[in-house]
Write an enzyme that holds these catalytic residues in place. Structure first.
Site, PDB file in Angstrom:
ATOM      1  N   ASN A  16     -47.158  -5.585  -2.194  1.00 57.41           N
ATOM      2  CA  ASN A  16     -45.639  -5.990  -2.569  1.00 57.41           C
ATOM      3  C   ASN A  16     -45.294  -5.373  -0.886  1.00 57.41           C
ATOM      4  O   ASN A  16     -44.070  -5.685  -0.390  1.00 57.41           O
ATOM      5  CB  ASN A  16     -44.790  -4.928  -3.716  1.00 57.41           C
ATOM      6  N   LEU A  94     -43.670  11.495  -9.047  1.00 54.17           N
ATOM      7  CA  LEU A  94     -42.542  11.817  -9.483  1.00 54.17           C
ATOM      8  C   LEU A  94     -42.027  11.985  -8.322  1.00 54.17           C
ATOM      9  O   LEU A  94     -42.345  13.105  -7.680  1.00 54.17           O
ATOM     10  CB  LEU A  94     -42.853  12.359 -10.384  1.00 54.17           C
ATOM     11  N   ASN A 109     -37.499   0.579  -8.050  1.00 53.23           N
ATOM     12  CA  ASN A 109     -38.906   0.071  -8.485  1.00 53.23           C
ATOM     13  C   ASN A 109     -39.345  -0.988  -9.038  1.00 53.23           C
ATOM     14  O   ASN A 109     -38.413  -1.494  -9.326  1.00 53.23           O
ATOM     15  CB  ASN A 109     -39.094   1.662  -9.188  1.00 53.23           C
ATOM     16  N   HIS A 111     -41.471  -2.561 -11.987  1.00 58.68           N
ATOM     17  CA  HIS A 111     -42.740  -2.821 -13.237  1.00 58.68           C
ATOM     18  C   HIS A 111     -43.028  -3.540 -13.476  1.00 58.68           C
ATOM     19  O   HIS A 111     -43.239  -4.804 -13.668  1.00 58.68           O
ATOM     20  CB  HIS A 111     -42.325  -1.721 -14.153  1.00 58.68           C
TER      21      HIS A 111
HETATM   22  C1  GRF Z   1     -47.787  -2.958  -8.957  1.00 60.06           C
HETATM   23  O1  GRF Z   1     -48.900  -4.003  -9.829  1.00 60.06           O
HETATM   24  C2  GRF Z   1     -46.076  -2.341  -8.896  1.00 60.06           C
HETATM   25  O2  GRF Z   1     -45.942  -3.247 -10.185  1.00 60.06           O
HETATM   26  C3  GRF Z   1     -47.500  -0.838  -9.590  1.00 60.06           C
HETATM   27  O3  GRF Z   1     -48.598  -0.944  -8.458  1.00 60.06           O
HETATM   28  C4  GRF Z   1     -48.472  -2.048  -8.523  1.00 60.06           C
HETATM   29  C5  GRF Z   1     -48.529  -1.648  -6.608  1.00 60.06           C
HETATM   30  O4  GRF Z   1     -50.001  -2.945  -6.331  1.00 60.06           O
HETATM   31  N1  GRF Z   1     -46.267   0.006  -9.827  1.00 60.06           N
HETATM   32  P1  GRF Z   1     -49.237  -2.923  -4.484  1.00 60.06           P
HETATM   33  O5  GRF Z   1     -49.763  -1.658  -4.315  1.00 60.06           O
HETATM   34  O6  GRF Z   1     -48.072  -3.448  -4.073  1.00 60.06           O
HETATM   35  O7  GRF Z   1     -50.867  -4.065  -4.589  1.00 60.06           O
END
Ligand code: GRF
Length: 210
Positions: A16, A94, A109, A111
């Site tokens: 991400n 957290l 964030n 999810h």
């Molecule tokens: C993603 O699925 C996100 O929704 C969750 O952790 C994962 C992180 O993936 N919170 P990456 O490290 O960005 O590949």
């Protein structure tokens, strides 16, 4: 147009984060990465960040006398870097309430499900997708939300559905969801940067979309 300064918090691979960084490079988000913070010194996120020349900080509880001291250090870094927005991109820890308060409606964030379903304590990583499959749900999705003091309950900014296929296992479902995460996170950051998001209680209104 004002370039916002982003702090990325990530514990894992960081796909991400990498997508956000690429979208900044492409000019799709007017922003710069001020710092990348991880609790995991071996994370893909920190590796990518150092290759890009971003400021990196490995911060884990072990380095401090407790959560308060650690969070004070984080806050100090965020202030020094004049951070406008915190992006939690797979951060498994957290945030202290003093950070959440200080950055009210300025922490996002992502999810990997449609909140408020399949969220809250214990719903992270593959557990989310396994839970979706166990219920026989036909649809899951992605939620980008602001972070408040209640886990996974902050104001929802954007959501997008992802179909669940009959032959999915949690791996195939996770990878379909992750693709959507990549596009939705950047969209939300872009909306924030343009000043299009306004928050009233638990509701986020999007003033205008390009
Ligand atoms: C993603 O699925 C996100 O929704 C969750 O952790 C994962 C992180 O993936 N919170 P990456 O490290 O960005 O590949």
């Amino acid at each position: 147009m004002k370039k916002i300064r982003i702090a990325v918090f990530a514990s894992g691979t960081g796909t991400n984060f990498q997508t956000i960084s690429n979208n900044i490079d492409k000019g799709e988000i007017t922003a710069e990465i001020g710092v990348v913070i991880s609790n995991n010194k071996d994370s893909g996120a920190l590796k990518f960040a150092s290759e890009k020349g971003f400021r990196t900080e490995h911060i884990s509880k072990k380095q401090f006398s407790g959560f308060d001291e650690m969070s004070g250090r984080i806050l100090e870094i965020l202030e020094k870097e004049s951070i406008d927005l915190i992006v939690l991109a797979g951060y498994m820890k957290l945030l202290h309430s003093k950070i959440v308060k200080h950055f009210e409606n300025r922490i996002m964030n992502i999810h990997p499900a449609l909140l408020p379903s399949f969220g809250g304590k214990g719903f992270y990583g593959e557990r989310v997708h396994k839970a979706v499959l166990e219920t026989g749900a036909k649809v899951t999705g992605v939620t980008v939300h602001f972070v408040n003091e209640v886990y996974d309950q902050g104001p929802i900014i954007l959501q997008e559905c992802v179909p669940v296929m009959d032959d999915d296992d949690h791996h195939s479902l996770a990878s379909r969801v992750l693709k959507v995460e990549h596009s939705l996170f950047s969209k939300a950051i872009h909306l924030f940067q343009r000043g299009f998001l306004s928050v009233d209680g638990r509701k986020v209104s999007i003033k205008k979309v390009d």
